[in-house]
Design a protein around this motif. Sequence first.
Motif, PDB file in Angstrom:
ATOM      1  N   VAL A   1     -15.131  -0.551   4.449  1.00 33.26           N
ATOM      2  CA  VAL A   1     -15.173   0.892   4.211  1.00 33.26           C
ATOM      3  C   VAL A   1     -14.019   1.587   4.930  1.00 33.26           C
ATOM      4  O   VAL A   1     -13.313   2.431   4.359  1.00 33.26           O
ATOM      5  CB  VAL A   1     -16.531   1.472   4.678  1.00 33.26           C
ATOM      6  N   LEU A   2     -13.821   1.221   6.185  1.00 33.37           N
ATOM      7  CA  LEU A   2     -12.752   1.860   6.967  1.00 33.37           C
ATOM      8  C   LEU A   2     -11.378   1.585   6.368  1.00 33.37           C
ATOM      9  O   LEU A   2     -10.527   2.483   6.277  1.00 33.37           O
ATOM     10  CB  LEU A   2     -12.800   1.366   8.421  1.00 33.37           C
ATOM     11  N   SER A   3     -11.153   0.343   5.944  1.00 33.61           N
ATOM     12  CA  SER A   3      -9.833  -0.002   5.390  1.00 33.61           C
ATOM     13  C   SER A   3      -9.574   0.721   4.075  1.00 33.61           C
ATOM     14  O   SER A   3      -8.484   1.251   3.842  1.00 33.61           O
ATOM     15  CB  SER A   3      -9.727  -1.513   5.192  1.00 33.61           C
ATOM     16  N   GLU A   4     -10.596   0.762   3.181  1.00 36.16           N
ATOM     17  CA  GLU A   4     -10.394   1.407   1.885  1.00 36.16           C
ATOM     18  C   GLU A   4     -10.341   2.916   2.007  1.00 36.16           C
ATOM     19  O   GLU A   4      -9.606   3.590   1.276  1.00 36.16           O
ATOM     20  CB  GLU A   4     -11.507   0.979   0.917  1.00 36.16           C
ATOM     21  N   ALA A   5     -11.139   3.462   2.923  1.00 32.42           N
ATOM     22  CA  ALA A   5     -11.040   4.906   3.185  1.00 32.42           C
ATOM     23  C   ALA A   5      -9.652   5.246   3.716  1.00 32.42           C
ATOM     24  O   ALA A   5      -9.044   6.248   3.313  1.00 32.42           O
ATOM     25  CB  ALA A   5     -12.112   5.327   4.183  1.00 32.42           C
ATOM     26  N   GLY A   6      -9.136   4.388   4.587  1.00 34.18           N
ATOM     27  CA  GLY A   6      -7.796   4.606   5.133  1.00 34.18           C
ATOM     28  C   GLY A   6      -6.724   4.586   4.062  1.00 34.18           C
ATOM     29  O   GLY A   6      -5.744   5.348   4.120  1.00 34.18           O
ATOM     30  N   LYS A   7      -6.894   3.717   3.058  1.00 31.61           N
ATOM     31  CA  LYS A   7      -5.931   3.685   1.948  1.00 31.61           C
ATOM     32  C   LYS A   7      -5.927   5.008   1.185  1.00 31.61           C
ATOM     33  O   LYS A   7      -4.866   5.545   0.847  1.00 31.61           O
ATOM     34  CB  LYS A   7      -6.269   2.536   0.997  1.00 31.61           C
ATOM     35  N   GLY A   8      -7.137   5.518   0.874  1.00 31.32           N
ATOM     36  CA  GLY A   8      -7.230   6.782   0.134  1.00 31.32           C
ATOM     37  C   GLY A   8      -6.624   7.929   0.902  1.00 31.32           C
ATOM     38  O   GLY A   8      -5.869   8.751   0.345  1.00 31.32           O
ATOM     39  N   VAL A   9      -6.941   7.991   2.198  1.00 32.07           N
ATOM     40  CA  VAL A   9      -6.375   9.051   3.038  1.00 32.07           C
ATOM     41  C   VAL A   9      -4.863   8.878   3.154  1.00 32.07           C
ATOM     42  O   VAL A   9      -4.087   9.848   3.078  1.00 32.07           O
ATOM     43  CB  VAL A   9      -7.037   9.020   4.438  1.00 32.07           C
ATOM     44  N   GLY A  10      -4.420   7.643   3.310  1.00 33.84           N
ATOM     45  CA  GLY A  10      -2.998   7.361   3.536  1.00 33.84           C
ATOM     46  C   GLY A  10      -2.100   7.776   2.393  1.00 33.84           C
ATOM     47  O   GLY A  10      -1.031   8.375   2.610  1.00 33.84           O
ATOM     48  N   VAL A  11      -2.496   7.481   1.134  1.00 32.91           N
ATOM     49  CA  VAL A  11      -1.618   7.817   0.004  1.00 32.91           C
ATOM     50  C   VAL A  11      -1.545   9.329  -0.216  1.00 32.91           C
ATOM     51  O   VAL A  11      -0.520   9.863  -0.656  1.00 32.91           O
ATOM     52  CB  VAL A  11      -2.073   7.105  -1.288  1.00 32.91           C
ATOM     53  N   VAL A  12      -2.643  10.051   0.095  1.00 35.82           N
ATOM     54  CA  VAL A  12      -2.604  11.518  -0.002  1.00 35.82           C
ATOM     55  C   VAL A  12      -1.639  12.084   1.035  1.00 35.82           C
ATOM     56  O   VAL A  12      -0.818  12.966   0.737  1.00 35.82           O
ATOM     57  CB  VAL A  12      -4.016  12.109   0.168  1.00 35.82           C
ATOM     58  N   LEU A  13      -1.750  11.569   2.260  1.00 30.75           N
ATOM     59  CA  LEU A  13      -0.837  12.032   3.311  1.00 30.75           C
ATOM     60  C   LEU A  13       0.601  11.632   3.008  1.00 30.75           C
ATOM     61  O   LEU A  13       1.550  12.355   3.366  1.00 30.75           O
ATOM     62  CB  LEU A  13      -1.279  11.462   4.665  1.00 30.75           C
ATOM     63  N   LEU A  14       0.790  10.482   2.341  1.00 34.59           N
ATOM     64  CA  LEU A  14       2.138  10.071   1.955  1.00 34.59           C
ATOM     65  C   LEU A  14       2.778  11.101   1.031  1.00 34.59           C
ATOM     66  O   LEU A  14       3.960  11.455   1.197  1.00 34.59           O
ATOM     67  CB  LEU A  14       2.063   8.708   1.261  1.00 34.59           C
ATOM     68  N   SER A  15       2.033  11.595   0.047  1.00 37.29           N
ATOM     69  CA  SER A  15       2.595  12.568  -0.910  1.00 37.29           C
ATOM     70  C   SER A  15       2.947  13.874  -0.217  1.00 37.29           C
ATOM     71  O   SER A  15       3.861  14.597  -0.643  1.00 37.29           O
ATOM     72  CB  SER A  15       1.605  12.818  -2.049  1.00 37.29           C
ATOM     73  N   ARG A  16       2.229  14.205   0.854  1.00 36.26           N
ATOM     74  CA  ARG A  16       2.502  15.455   1.569  1.00 36.26           C
ATOM     75  C   ARG A  16       3.792  15.403   2.360  1.00 36.26           C
ATOM     76  O   ARG A  16       4.292  16.440   2.812  1.00 36.26           O
ATOM     77  CB  ARG A  16       1.321  15.784   2.495  1.00 36.26           C
ATOM     78  N   ILE A  17       4.307  14.211   2.560  1.00 37.10           N
ATOM     79  CA  ILE A  17       5.611  14.105   3.228  1.00 37.10           C
ATOM     80  C   ILE A  17       6.689  14.719   2.342  1.00 37.10           C
ATOM     81  O   ILE A  17       7.662  15.326   2.832  1.00 37.10           O
ATOM     82  CB  ILE A  17       5.939  12.636   3.544  1.00 37.10           C
ATOM     83  N   PHE A  18       6.492  14.611   1.012  1.00 36.18           N
ATOM     84  CA  PHE A  18       7.529  15.044   0.074  1.00 36.18           C
ATOM     85  C   PHE A  18       7.142  16.299  -0.721  1.00 36.18           C
ATOM     86  O   PHE A  18       8.021  17.020  -1.195  1.00 36.18           O
ATOM     87  CB  PHE A  18       7.817  13.909  -0.925  1.00 36.18           C
ATOM     88  N   PHE A  19       5.826  16.567  -0.881  1.00 33.66           N
ATOM     89  CA  PHE A  19       5.383  17.666  -1.725  1.00 33.66           C
ATOM     90  C   PHE A  19       4.336  18.490  -0.983  1.00 33.66           C
ATOM     91  O   PHE A  19       3.711  18.005  -0.032  1.00 33.66           O
ATOM     92  CB  PHE A  19       4.803  17.136  -3.050  1.00 33.66           C
ATOM     93  N   PRO A  20       4.109  19.742  -1.421  1.00 30.77           N
ATOM     94  CA  PRO A  20       3.146  20.606  -0.736  1.00 30.77           C
ATOM     95  C   PRO A  20       1.734  20.037  -0.754  1.00 30.77           C
ATOM     96  O   PRO A  20       1.361  19.293  -1.653  1.00 30.77           O
ATOM     97  CB  PRO A  20       3.215  21.912  -1.551  1.00 30.77           C
ATOM     98  N   SER A  21       0.934  20.453   0.249  1.00 29.46           N
ATOM     99  CA  SER A  21      -0.457  20.006   0.330  1.00 29.46           C
ATOM    100  C   SER A  21      -1.251  20.505  -0.865  1.00 29.46           C
ATOM    101  O   SER A  21      -1.123  21.655  -1.279  1.00 29.46           O
ATOM    102  CB  SER A  21      -1.081  20.544   1.624  1.00 29.46           C
ATOM    103  N   GLY A  22      -2.057  19.621  -1.454  1.00 28.13           N
ATOM    104  CA  GLY A  22      -2.898  19.991  -2.577  1.00 28.13           C
ATOM    105  C   GLY A  22      -2.214  19.915  -3.930  1.00 28.13           C
ATOM    106  O   GLY A  22      -2.815  20.302  -4.944  1.00 28.13           O
ATOM    107  N   SER A  23      -0.978  19.419  -3.996  1.00 22.47           N
ATOM    108  CA  SER A  23      -0.252  19.355  -5.271  1.00 22.47           C
ATOM    109  C   SER A  23      -0.801  18.248  -6.156  1.00 22.47           C
ATOM    110  O   SER A  23      -1.536  17.370  -5.712  1.00 22.47           O
ATOM    111  CB  SER A  23       1.247  19.117  -5.014  1.00 22.47           C
ATOM    112  N   PHE A  24      -0.387  18.306  -7.453  1.00 17.73           N
ATOM    113  CA  PHE A  24      -0.870  17.287  -8.385  1.00 17.73           C
ATOM    114  C   PHE A  24      -0.296  15.908  -8.071  1.00 17.73           C
ATOM    115  O   PHE A  24      -0.785  14.891  -8.571  1.00 17.73           O
ATOM    116  CB  PHE A  24      -0.543  17.677  -9.843  1.00 17.73           C
ATOM    117  N   TRP A  25       0.739  15.856  -7.206  1.00 17.93           N
ATOM    118  CA  TRP A  25       1.298  14.559  -6.808  1.00 17.93           C
ATOM    119  C   TRP A  25       0.283  13.739  -5.979  1.00 17.93           C
ATOM    120  O   TRP A  25       0.327  12.514  -5.981  1.00 17.93           O
ATOM    121  CB  TRP A  25       2.594  14.753  -6.016  1.00 17.93           C
TER     122      TRP A  25
END
Length: 964
Positions: free
Chosen positions: A61-85
């Motif tokens: 659970v922790l590893s898969e939850a971390g993946k979901g959180v991680g890719v969202v945070l990855l997109s925020r490095i390049f695009f605004p928070s909450g974007s369709f990216w």
Amino acid sequence: MTQIGGILSILIIPPIIGAIPLIDWFTYAVSGKELTKLGTGNISVSAAFYHGGKLAGILAVLSEAGKGVGVVLLSRIFFPSGSFWEIIALIMLILGRYYLGKGAGATNLTWGIVTHNPVAALLIFILGGVSFTIWREKRAGRISVLVLMVVVLSAQNINHPEYILLTIILASLMIWIYRQMADDLELNPSEVNGESAKMFRFFRGDSGIISLNEALNPQKVGAKASNLSRLKKWGYNVPDGWVLKIGDDIHKLQEFINPSSSNPYVVRSSALDEDTNWASAAGIYDSFVDLTDFDHLSQAVIDCFSSYNSAIALDYRQRQKQSEKGIAVIIQKQINGIYSGVIFSRDPVNQLEDTVCIEAVSGMGLKLVSGEVTPQQYRVFFPEEKVEGEGDISQEVLLNLGKIAREIEHLCQGIPQDIEWTYDGEKIWLLQTRPITTLKPVWTRKIAAEVIPGVIRPLTWSINQPLTCGVWGEIFTIVLGKKSRKLDFSQTATLHYDHAYFNATLLGEIFLLMGLPPESLEFLTRGSKFSKPPLTATIVNLGGLWRLLRKEWRLITDFAHDNDRYFRPILDELKDIPCETLSTIELLDRIDHILEVLKKATYYSILAPLSYSLRQTIFQVNPNDLDYDKIPEITSIKSLQKIAIETQNLLSEAELNQLDCNNYPAFFSYLSESTEGESILNRLEKWLEEYGYLSETATDIAVSRWSEDQSHMRLMFSKFVGEKEIILKVNKDKNKSWKTSMVQPRLDLKGQVAEIYSKLLAYLRYSFVEIENKLIKEKKVLEQGDIFFLKLTEIKDLIKDETINIDKIYNLIKARKCTWEENKKIKKIPYLIYGETPQIDLTTQNDISTTKKSLQGIPASMGIKEGKIKIIKSLTEAKNIDRETIIVVPYTDAGWTTILTQAGAIISEVGGKLSHGAIIAREYHIPAVMDIPHATEIFHDGQLVKVNGNNGIVTILSQITIEH
């Protein structure tokens, strides 16, 4: 460039993250299981829980939850928070998770959405909970949550059509994946034991369909369905299936199955009184095969439910005195095997041979079960893995069937199993497993053979059995509390062929109630290492364990109290009042008094070694760092050696060279005629006064004590005098570590308890011997030793009942003597017995031999020794032993001490690192290996072997007997 780099990162990195099989790695690290080879082969969170256990599931659970959180945070490095990216990142993650990571990605999505929009996630959770209570069905619940996700997220981004489109794509992708992975357990908490499973069962509702992939409760769906779910969990090939209870909607099955001529199904009963440990109900309820359309399948389900109330079923339950419990129905895919049949993990007719019995027919197995044809019959012998029988099935398939049967027996707490199987040309499929009720309970000689060794007479057993069972019952009741009410502790031990056995089935039930894993029982039935209890079991039984630990902590204090109040007073009284001065009735009162105190001593004789063993294990103290001088067998032998050294000093060298110390009658005749010899004989008399309560088998009151038969002591003493150098180990005071100080007092207590216990048994024997002397004068028994073939209650009746038929007593003793003598002749006593005592034909009893070059036992004392074998089954055979002799003994009770110290190495059929022989061997630096079953029959006098006390291996260097 930054945005282009971001787009490339979102399109490339999330699929890679999704493909990393962290769940599989964690599960393998925790449990050693590879998810790709188990069940559906999906690498999912629920599969980790199901196959790997709670810790593996939490890490998943922790590893898969971390993946979901991680890719969202990855997109925020390049695009605004909450974007369709962020939605695109989740789509790419789930694609990688499905195509490369073999999972649905539900946990990734859940935590990704929580990170993406926490407020929307909370609203989806609330509304999703409401929709689950409405639908209360797994598939509909999944879809409703995904629809809610689209609605809620779209409502917050109504002016962004690209966002809405991507959200719809994300939801559609998940729905498609769910349909492709029909057996995936990603969103099915019912696969997990515990509160989450209970919660999902509520949401599923009564109309939900129960899968065999779930962990099923036999009290709700019957043992047959539950056993199939366990087989699936253990990784065996079991056809996909579902379970219906009365009132479930049959038409819900149409979402899962589509019967046809190329895809037939079977319908089978799973009554709550079927395939249990107590009754099989074989053939009582209806089964249906070759169901190729849904209408016929539905009717078969109805008919199967109806069979619970058929005349034959009602009559069966009435004869079995079973209450009405209900029935469930199993619907499974039909495997059209080329061979089918039944496996018995133990031969139900001849259990003395270690074989698996297999019966098979061509095609499906109904013809075999119904008895329409004579099956092909095979036997697989273990440990040789040899197949016997003629037929069309390959040796490889038969051997695999045999191994599967023994594996399943092992997983079922050692209870023999009746297994239905089919082979489709590629895979072996399992269709059912249930206990062979006629082979219960399972009795084991493990430990029992050391506690009460040898061939036991009725009087000994009539005293030992209630003492042992009663005290063990008290100890288990302390731990189990109210759970122990339904257990019959009087069935803890029994006799087979006049040898003691413990009830492994009862002990297995006790272990399960304590929350211990089934493998824990293997230390009794197979000699394996005791399994560590899981943390959950410790927590569940915390109250009972705390009560037991309090008893253990107060053990020395409680013993000191009981020693002052009970043990020392009765021993002083018994010593001061000779048996010869008492009447028969007074002797009976004396026996009752001894037995009353002996029960208290039995409590300490069980708990003291357990306490010592527990602390030894926890603190990992080297046995060589402990002082064994308070162990009776150690102190007795050292005292005898000291007298032998004094004798060597008293006699001149010429006298010693002249004497034949191997001829003890001549040696003692010389002592009695010499001036110096008188003082030596006086010292030996005092030695007998102090240690004469010991014997060859201290726990058997039918065996004479050293004070009654001095020949054994005289033989060993004369041999000690004849040794040029007596090894007398002196325990020097050393700086004891704090760990040693935690263990040493328990070892000392073990020795003190053993002394009191053995002395009480000795006085008990002396009392019975005196009663026998009086009965012989009254001609109520004929000769010495007869009394030990009567039970305690029978002796009391013989003394108190004037109308008793003496001839009947004579005949009873004669018959029991005959049986006892016959059982003494049995060379191969089974270490495991299933159910009733099997018949042994003495005329076909052959010597046990082995083709193995080496045998594995328990390493008990370090060192390596090569030498020639000497088989010693009783102390009367203990002749011509020296430091080059490797003795093989059936057991190592306190009375064997003087024999063991003479040898170069020791091999014992029973025992462990804490047994008498192991302690003696370590004290005198003699290599020793314990627990090699039937060693006295496997080895032969003069055989050359190497004993490795470091690893417990005995290597046969020569099968040829070498003359001494």
